[in-house]
Design an enzyme around this catalytic site. Structure first.
Site, short mmCIF file in Angstrom:
data_model
loop_
_atom_site.label_atom_id
_atom_site.label_comp_id
_atom_site.label_asym_id
_atom_site.label_seq_id
_atom_site.Cartn_x
_atom_site.Cartn_y
_atom_site.Cartn_z
N LYS A 1 0.82 -1.22 0.00
CA LYS A 1 0.00 0.00 0.00
C LYS A 1 0.86 1.28 0.00
CE LYS A 1 -3.94 -2.40 2.11
NZ LYS A 1 -5.03 -2.35 3.11
N TYR B 1 -12.34 -2.24 -3.86
CA TYR B 1 -12.88 -2.42 -2.51
C TYR B 1 -14.40 -2.25 -2.49
CZ TYR B 1 -8.34 -2.70 -0.08
OH TYR B 1 -7.10 -3.10 0.40
N THR C 1 -5.89 -7.24 10.49
CA THR C 1 -6.19 -5.99 9.77
C THR C 1 -5.73 -4.78 10.57
OG1 THR C 1 -8.14 -7.10 8.87
CG2 THR C 1 -8.07 -4.70 8.68
N ARG D 1 2.28 -6.85 9.00
CA ARG D 1 1.59 -5.67 9.55
C ARG D 1 2.16 -5.27 10.92
NH1 ARG D 1 -4.45 -7.26 7.27
NH2 ARG D 1 -4.39 -5.97 5.40
N ASN E 1 -2.32 0.09 6.61
CA ASN E 1 -1.84 -1.18 7.19
C ASN E 1 -0.92 -1.98 6.28
OD1 ASN E 1 -3.82 -2.07 5.49
ND2 ASN E 1 -5.04 -3.11 7.02
N HIS F 1 -2.18 -5.51 1.38
CA HIS F 1 -3.45 -6.22 1.16
C HIS F 1 -3.13 -7.68 0.86
CE1 HIS F 1 -7.17 -7.61 -0.71
NE2 HIS F 1 -6.44 -8.01 -1.74
N GLU G 1 -8.96 -10.56 -8.30
CA GLU G 1 -8.05 -9.44 -8.06
C GLU G 1 -6.84 -9.51 -9.00
OE1 GLU G 1 -9.42 -9.10 -3.38
OE2 GLU G 1 -7.38 -9.74 -3.83
#
Ligand code: ATP
Ligand code: MG
Length: 143
Positions: free
Chosen positions: A12, A52, A94, A105, A115, A118, A129
């Protein structure tokens, strides 16, 4: 592409900005996932909304979309037996405050929104995806 052996990840924007890409891929490599496709890209607001869309009615949707389109991401296809579950275990909870030591994470995420990574949550979603980001031509060594 054989279902069950592949998962999909996004490194991310914040993790990319902070220079954690190599560290994260090192953990992925140490956990014996093989990288079958990878590229750097930038999700548009519409890309993030579509990706999402399952969360569109949630209170956090707008902040999630804003964050995911706020900078470059690196997307990758990973191969391993039991890929989806093993990768979810490697990335951890998460909420990084709840992620166990040894997870991506725990080491690299800064908050619930930011975070770090994914990971697909089912074989079906992994396939969807992967198709969202990659053409067959971009995926290395997959029958
Ligand atoms: P991802 O899909 O990004 O791998 P996840 O599967 O662990 O994360 P989801 O429930 O799919 O978690 O939520 C998608 C993203 O939305 C999370 O990564 C997180 O950044 C954000 N999110 C989830 N729940 C909350 C919440 N309660 N408050 C704020 N943000 C949230
Ligand atoms: Mg999810």
């Amino acid at each position: 592409m054989e279902k069950g052996k592949f998962t999909f990840t996004i490194i991310k924007p914040k993790a990319i900005k902070q220079g954690h890409m190599i560290g994260i891929f090192n953990m992925i490599d140490q956990a014996e996932f093989k990288i079958r496709a990878m590229k750097m890209t930038h999700m548009s607001i519409d890309d993030a909304k579509e990706f999402y869309s399952i969360h569109k009615d949630k209170a956090f949707f707008d902040s999630l979309i804003k964050f995911m389109s706020s900078g470059h991401v690196v997307v990758a296809v990973l191969e391993k037996e039991n890929a989806v579950e093993d990768f979810r275990n490697l990335i951890g909870s998460t909420n990084p405050a709840e992620a166990k030591p040894g997870t991506i994470r725990h080491k690299y995420a800064s908050s619930l929104t930011e975070n770090a990574v994914h990971g697909s949550d089912s074989n079906e979603n992994a396939m969807k995806e992967i198709a969202f980001f990659f053409s067959r031509r971009e995926i290395f060594n997959i029958q």
